[in-house]
Design an enzyme around this catalytic site. Sequence first.
Site, PDB file in Angstrom:
ATOM      1  N   SER A   1       0.811  -1.222   0.000  1.00 46.63           N
ATOM      2  CA  SER A   1       0.000   0.000   0.000  1.00 46.63           C
ATOM      3  C   SER A   1       0.843   1.271   0.000  1.00 46.63           C
ATOM      4  O   SER A   1       1.843   1.379   0.702  1.00 46.63           O
ATOM      5  CB  SER A   1      -0.907   0.013   1.226  1.00 46.63           C
ATOM      6  OG  SER A   1      -1.586   1.247   1.281  1.00 46.63           O
TER       7      SER A   1
ATOM      8  N   LYS B   1     -13.674  -4.366   3.924  1.00 49.46           N
ATOM      9  CA  LYS B   1     -14.553  -3.214   3.692  1.00 49.46           C
ATOM     10  C   LYS B   1     -16.014  -3.483   4.067  1.00 49.46           C
ATOM     11  O   LYS B   1     -16.733  -2.565   4.418  1.00 49.46           O
ATOM     12  CB  LYS B   1     -14.460  -2.774   2.228  1.00 49.46           C
ATOM     13  CG  LYS B   1     -13.166  -2.053   1.905  1.00 49.46           C
ATOM     14  CD  LYS B   1     -13.180  -1.482   0.509  1.00 49.46           C
ATOM     15  CE  LYS B   1     -11.817  -0.905   0.149  1.00 49.46           C
ATOM     16  NZ  LYS B   1     -11.795  -0.304  -1.167  1.00 49.46           N
TER      17      LYS B   1
ATOM     18  N   ASN C   1     -14.684   2.319   3.678  1.00 48.42           N
ATOM     19  CA  ASN C   1     -13.220   2.342   3.546  1.00 48.42           C
ATOM     20  C   ASN C   1     -12.592   3.356   4.501  1.00 48.42           C
ATOM     21  O   ASN C   1     -11.379   3.505   4.534  1.00 48.42           O
ATOM     22  CB  ASN C   1     -12.799   2.651   2.097  1.00 48.42           C
ATOM     23  CG  ASN C   1     -12.895   4.123   1.787  1.00 48.42           C
ATOM     24  OD1 ASN C   1     -13.810   4.804   2.259  1.00 48.42           O
ATOM     25  ND2 ASN C   1     -11.951   4.630   1.010  1.00 48.42           N
TER      26      ASN C   1
ATOM     27  N   ASP D   1     -14.215   5.893  -1.597  1.00 45.19           N
ATOM     28  CA  ASP D   1     -13.772   5.341  -2.882  1.00 45.19           C
ATOM     29  C   ASP D   1     -14.589   5.945  -4.030  1.00 45.19           C
ATOM     30  O   ASP D   1     -14.035   6.369  -5.046  1.00 45.19           O
ATOM     31  CB  ASP D   1     -13.942   3.813  -2.906  1.00 45.19           C
ATOM     32  CG  ASP D   1     -12.907   3.106  -2.050  1.00 45.19           C
ATOM     33  OD1 ASP D   1     -11.798   3.652  -1.901  1.00 45.19           O
ATOM     34  OD2 ASP D   1     -13.205   2.021  -1.532  1.00 45.19           O
TER      35      ASP D   1
ATOM     36  N   ASN E   1     -19.646  -7.107 -18.112  1.00 43.07           N
ATOM     37  CA  ASN E   1     -18.886  -8.014 -17.257  1.00 43.07           C
ATOM     38  C   ASN E   1     -18.661  -9.362 -17.923  1.00 43.07           C
ATOM     39  O   ASN E   1     -19.423  -9.791 -18.777  1.00 43.07           O
ATOM     40  CB  ASN E   1     -19.607  -8.219 -15.920  1.00 43.07           C
ATOM     41  CG  ASN E   1     -18.690  -8.828 -14.872  1.00 43.07           C
ATOM     42  OD1 ASN E   1     -17.544  -8.371 -14.741  1.00 43.07           O
ATOM     43  ND2 ASN E   1     -19.141  -9.841 -14.161  1.00 43.07           N
TER      44      ASN E   1
ATOM     45  N   GLU F   1     -24.092 -13.455 -15.028  1.00 41.93           N
ATOM     46  CA  GLU F   1     -25.001 -13.408 -13.866  1.00 41.93           C
ATOM     47  C   GLU F   1     -24.643 -12.250 -12.936  1.00 41.93           C
ATOM     48  O   GLU F   1     -25.498 -11.517 -12.464  1.00 41.93           O
ATOM     49  CB  GLU F   1     -24.939 -14.711 -13.037  1.00 41.93           C
ATOM     50  CG  GLU F   1     -25.219 -15.995 -13.812  1.00 41.93           C
ATOM     51  CD  GLU F   1     -24.015 -16.460 -14.613  1.00 41.93           C
ATOM     52  OE1 GLU F   1     -23.006 -16.814 -13.995  1.00 41.93           O
ATOM     53  OE2 GLU F   1     -24.086 -16.443 -15.873  1.00 41.93           O
TER      54      GLU F   1
ATOM     55  N   GLY G   1      -5.887   5.644 -12.221  1.00 45.90           N
ATOM     56  CA  GLY G   1      -6.324   5.282 -10.878  1.00 45.90           C
ATOM     57  C   GLY G   1      -5.600   6.100  -9.813  1.00 45.90           C
ATOM     58  O   GLY G   1      -6.090   6.260  -8.696  1.00 45.90           O
TER      59      GLY G   1
END
Length: 522
Positions: free
Chosen positions: A268, A317, A338, A353, A399, A403, A484
């Site tokens: 991190s 989270k 978060n 986030d 995606n 599903e 990001g």
Amino acid sequence: MICIPIAEATHQEALQAIERCAQTVDAVELRMDVIADGDLAELISAGRRASSRMKIIVTCRRKEESLMAPTGNQANRKKEISKAAKMKLLRQAVVLGADFIDIELAAGEKAIREIQSFRRKQKSLTRMIVSWHDISKTPSLAKLKEVFQACVKTGADLVKIVPYARKTSDNLKVLGLITYAKEQGRDIIAMCMGEEGKISRAMALPWGSALGFAVLPGGKKSAPGQLTVSAMMEFRRQLRSNQHSVQPWFLPPGAPNFVLLGNPVRQSLSPLMHNKALEAMQIDGHYSAFCVGDLAAAMAGIRGMNIRGASVTIPFKKAVMDYLDEIDADAVALGAVNTVVNDRGRLAGYNTDWLGLMQALKNKMSIAGKTFVIIGAGGTARAAAYGIKKESGRPIIVNRTPEKGRALAARFHCPFYPLADIGKIKAHCLINTTSVGMYPQIHRSPVAAEILANYPIVVDVIYNPSKTKLLRDAEAKGCKIVSGLEMFVYQGAAQLKLWTGREAPLQLMKKTVRERLEKLES
Ligand code: ATR
């Protein structure tokens, strides 16, 4: 396991103390440097008689590593015994079948090796603790880690590290050391001495120390700051029942501190970014990362140590929501927290986030009325869809697994496409929320470069590398790109705002993270 040091002035008092302990505690530590006329054989057999399950540790601490207040008058106070006599005593402890002997790292390699080979020759089951104490301060966590490694190198079965806490934040270093040892798969006994170290004494056990040291009411403290067994047990009871009322000494007025709770946390960049920001904001606090095994204990630690704020990352989270007193409506809707703010023992949860993503998007475009293709159907995709909807934009979910994608799309009343069909759609912006392209898979992209011409703006939530293959492809197609890194910095700045009420130094944070990433990438 709770251990009571037997540090009485005389053999007779020591015998009585052992008797008193036996039914309450898991282990006793015989302080042979203090018990003036202590007969080791008799003390060990008294311990065995009193309880067959109680472990016995034998040690003979150097004066330089002991804060034991001298007791009795000058005549009956024990004189420091020679190094040779100490070694003899430890060998005797091995022969008598003590469960542990504790030898200081400062005894030197040769002495430790000697004891090791003596144990082997005796085919002894006595295990060896190699210990290190600093009676005046707590050095940096980096130094503590060095000491830990030096102790491990001696072949110790168990390492014990006990520095002296001058300030509240010293406790965090020691808890950080416990985390470090656990990450290496090693057991450790660690805590701080001193009044300021009481927090670590209470926290060491739930945090993962192999032993916690306490005293019986009316018993002799072998180091300042030791808690009574009942105080330690009461604290543990409070941890379990998750109550907010804690003893006054758990609420020190000292500097605000901040932690990251996750597993793993080693990669991190949050500590680097937040510490740089805190320094620039002239806030006297420190941000430390903790690799958490037991979330309940970590959350009790937040309350108990009065830590002002916590960042929460994978995999906690969602789970963290069970430990909070209140949760912000956006975080409830997202099903993820978060950020935790501790307001004098009351814990509130937030989610920054999605705010980070929205802020990064708003820098490039207006959201209302625009269409956004979101690749992925996990927590980040959910945060993206939530934010876009809230800002009156129109999300489209894409995606790999239909599903999961359909379920998310249904939740936000928006269209769904399988990833294989992405070429059929166009939108104002494409957002990748999958991990495809993240270090070390830096040559992968979730989509073929050709389809990127369908999007004026392409966003990747990945920040390592700072420019993913997706973003490089997008740039080559003439798209505007958002890394990001932007979102990471904005979500961090929003955390700082929640913790301190102040605006964070965005540019400095961005620069700090970018430079570190460039260094990692080079
Ligand atoms: P997060 O909470 O960070 O969003 P997650 O819940 O693990 O992480 O979700 C990751 C998303 O990335 C998932 O939707 C996953 O797709 P599946 O639903 O098909 O599992 C997507 N993802 C991960 N690896 C992928 C890959 N190689 N190709 C396409 N999609 C991928």
